[in-house]
Design an enzyme around this catalytic site. Structure first.
Site, PDB file in Angstrom:
ATOM      1  N   HIS A 110      -8.851   3.735  -1.836  1.00 30.74           N
ATOM      2  CA  HIS A 110      -8.166   4.508  -2.996  1.00 30.74           C
ATOM      3  C   HIS A 110      -6.442   4.032  -2.827  1.00 30.74           C
ATOM      4  CE1 HIS A 110      -7.226   7.655  -5.904  1.00 30.74           C
ATOM      5  NE2 HIS A 110      -6.062   7.669  -5.336  1.00 30.74           N
ATOM      6  N   GLU A 111      -6.044   4.086  -1.843  1.00 33.82           N
ATOM      7  CA  GLU A 111      -4.681   3.745  -1.636  1.00 33.82           C
ATOM      8  C   GLU A 111      -4.514   2.143  -1.658  1.00 33.82           C
ATOM      9  OE1 GLU A 111      -2.737   6.226  -1.916  1.00 33.82           O
ATOM     10  OE2 GLU A 111      -4.061   7.803  -1.476  1.00 33.82           O
TER      11      GLU A 111
END
Length: 418
Positions: free
Chosen positions: A18-19
């Site tokens: 996600h990051e």
């Protein structure tokens, strides 16, 4: 120990990808990334590479990518402020030290009169001889305060200086990468385990179960159930699923000819009280790289639709908040899933990845979807909403999310430990 390792790997992978989405699209847009963090709270480990510090933090409840210009990380040098400067051979400032006690050699002490560390990059003031001087500042100059170094962020490297489209893509990339991760997990399952065959052929019969007791054999092709023609595995599954504790008749095709077998599916009771039938057989799996790609796309899409529907029911009140799970609930579910083998763990991870992506796209303050909503309003208005007002909305959103996290975690604790 197996559960702990599986939980760390699953949770860490979801947050990391996600990051990573935010990080890669921010870098692509030319935005300076200050920090790439996995976890929240106190820092356990940190490593600086280039202009970014990569950290591992104590609390396993998320992560973040901190971009220049998103918060008050810019340095403002007010008139009268005394600093120490270190310049390179071209007399361009490479370091600005914000306190007078310094171990650096060959420094220039300056009482600041004016400075621009965002646009034209210069600093001017009075030196120790009370002479008015001006220095150009490097685009990669470091500001040193209390022993901590941070690179300045020229305006063109700041998040808010980029177009609405570039900022929106940097934010949307987080959930997008969760969907991409789910696709790759399903692809791996398809490549290693194979793709479920549509034919109603029994690949495996589980010992000491209904099918083995009735005489069902590996390789049997079910052609009829209760006289009804069967051509797909889904049709066979429906007949078994819908008839718990009811006698049914199978007609199976074998090399020696067709056989008629009677059996009664075992009744399985779910948590909500509903029941379904089960006989203990496995379907045939086919290994084909191209089909594995198609399987990855289809399963990811189906999972997005399924979870999106459940989220819609939650929003409309058809789904109770008590059904939500936090880290404790995910850990306990992982504990159960691990006992069913690697493929079930992978499938669970893909489901969680899609879930994380969808939840982050909800148009709520502090979530990626909330930020995208502000960008949409900005695109329509032609100008951004006041940063302070937007920041306050997101701050309130963070508080509400933390309260929700506490409630969900408490529900998990009561559900599993009391």
């Amino acid at each position: 120990m197996q559960t702990v390792i599986a939980f760390i790997l699953i949770f860490g992978s979801l947050v990391f990808f996600h990051e990573l989405g935010h990080f890669l699209l921010a870098k692509r847009a030319g935005i300076m990334v200050r920090e790439f963090a996995i976890g929240m709270g106190p820092k356990i480990f940190g490593m600086t590479k280039g202009e970014t510090i990569y950290t591992l933090r104590l609390l396993p409840i998320g992560g973040y990518v901190r971009m220049a210009g998103e918060d008050t990380d810019t340095v403002e040098l007010q008139p009268g402020y005394r600093v120490a400067l270190i310049t390179n051979e071209d007399n361009i400032v490479e370091k600005i030290i914000l306190n007078q006690k310094t171990h650096y050699q060959n420094v220039i002490f300056l009482e600041v009169e004016r400075a621009d560390l965002e646009r034209e990059l210069w600093i001017e003031g009075y030196d120790e001889d009370d002479q008015f001087v001006r220095y150009n500042v490097s685009r990669t100059a470091l500001v040193v305060e209390n022993g901590m170094e941070q690179m300045i962020a020229p305006l063109d490297r700041q998040f808010n200086s980029k177009s609405v489209g570039a900022r929106a893509m940097a934010i949307f990339a987080g959930p997008l990468f969760n969907f991409i991760l789910a696709f790759f997990i399903f692809l791996i399952i398809g490549l290693i385990q194979g793709i479920p065959s549509e034919e109603p052929i029994i690949a495996e019969v589980i010992d000491n179960n209904v099918a083995s007791s009735a005489g069902i054999m590996e390789g049997d092709k079910v052609v009829r159930v209760n006289g009804q023609a069967i051509s797909t595995w889904e049709q066979l599954s429906e007949q078994i699923y819908d008839n718990p504790n009811k006698a049914i008749t199978f007609e199976v095709e074998r090399e020696t000819g067709n056989e008629i077998i009677e059996l009664t599916p075992k009744q399985v009771v779910q948590e909500d009280g509903t029941t379904y039938g089960q006989i203990g057989v496995m379907r045939t799996m086919e290994k084909n790289p191209l089909q594995a790609v198609v399987y990855g796309v289809e399963e990811t899409y189906n999972m997005i639709v399924l979870i999106g529907t459940l989220v819609g029911k939650l929003v409309t009140g058809q789904f109770s908040i008590d059904a939500l799970s936090g880290p404790v609930g995910i850990y306990k579910t992982t504990e159960t899933v691990v006992t069913f083998g690697l493929y079930n763990v992978l499938y669970f991870a893909a489901m969680l990845s899609v879930n994380l992506g969808i939840m982050n796209l909800l148009p709520l303050p502090a979530l990626d979807g909330g930020r995208l909503l502000f960008f949409a309003v900005e695109a329509v208005r032609g100008k951004p909403i006041d940063r302070q007002k937007e920041g306050m909305v997101h701050f309130v959103g963070i508080l509400l999310l933390m309260i929700l996290m506490v409630v969900v975690t408490w529900n998990d604790i009561q559900r599993f430990f009391f």
